[in-house]
Write a protein that holds these residues in place. Structure first.
Motif: not given
Length: 185
Positions: A97, A100-101, A120-121, A124, A128, A153-154
């Motif tokens: 995370e 990726n951030d 960002r999507a 995630d 996840n 989902n986004a």
């Protein structure tokens, strides 16, 4: 040959890895429960063989009170073994995370906001669903993100939808990784 669908095997692996990575025992139990429910739908049970860090998926009919009964095994190919500690392990959930951030931030600094929202999507999705870094995505994962996950989902706006493929190119550019291209339709 295993009777388990490939997506169930992938889910079992993903949920097992998530359960092993999280620091919260309640969250780990929830991941294991989801894995057990998915496997139960196909009459399979999961175990982690700790000595070699392997997830083993057995047909329920092989078990008696949780123990494999060797006399019940006619075809060993019905079991599925998945190494959990392989070289593709990209770190803990928190490490993935954070990585990726950092890439989402880099895209936000260099490109328009809709690109950062798309990335960002994607972060995630990769974190996840695959417990993986965005810059290690395969062609298949990118295809799954753009065709199955993204709109459901986004909830992207029209501008985000128009630039999603460019957004993914941007994340690979800031990470200096090769950018797989989605499979052609």
């Amino acid at each position: 040959m295993s009777e388990l669908p490939a997506d169930t095997v992938e889910d079992a692996e993903r949920l097992t890895k998530l359960a092993r990575q999280v620091g919260n025992s309640d969250e780990a139990d929830a991941y294991r429960q989801r894995r057990e429910e998915a496997l139960a739908a196909h009459a399979y049970t999961a175990r982690v063989r700790e000595e070699d860090e392997t997830l083993v998926l057995y047909p329920d009919e092989w078990l008696d009170d949780g123990t494999v009964v060797l006399d019940r095994i006619e075809d060993t190919d019905r079991a599925v073994e998945i190494p959990l500690g392989d070289a593709h392990d990209e770190g803990t959930f928190e490490e993935i995370e954070a990585h990726n951030d950092a890439l989402v931030e880099a895209v936000a600094e260099e490109y328009d906001p809709e690109h950062a929202e798309n990335v960002r999507a994607f972060a995630d999705f990769m974190g996840n669903h695959y417990l993986a870094r965005v810059d290690s995505a395969t062609d298949e994962q990118i295809e799954e993100f753009t065709t199955e996950y993204y709109e459901r989902n986004a909830w992207p706006d029209k501008k985000q939808q128009e630039v999603v493929e460019t957004s993914l190119e941007h994340v690979f550019a800031v990470s200096e990784a090769d950018c797989p291209s989605p499979a052609s339709e």
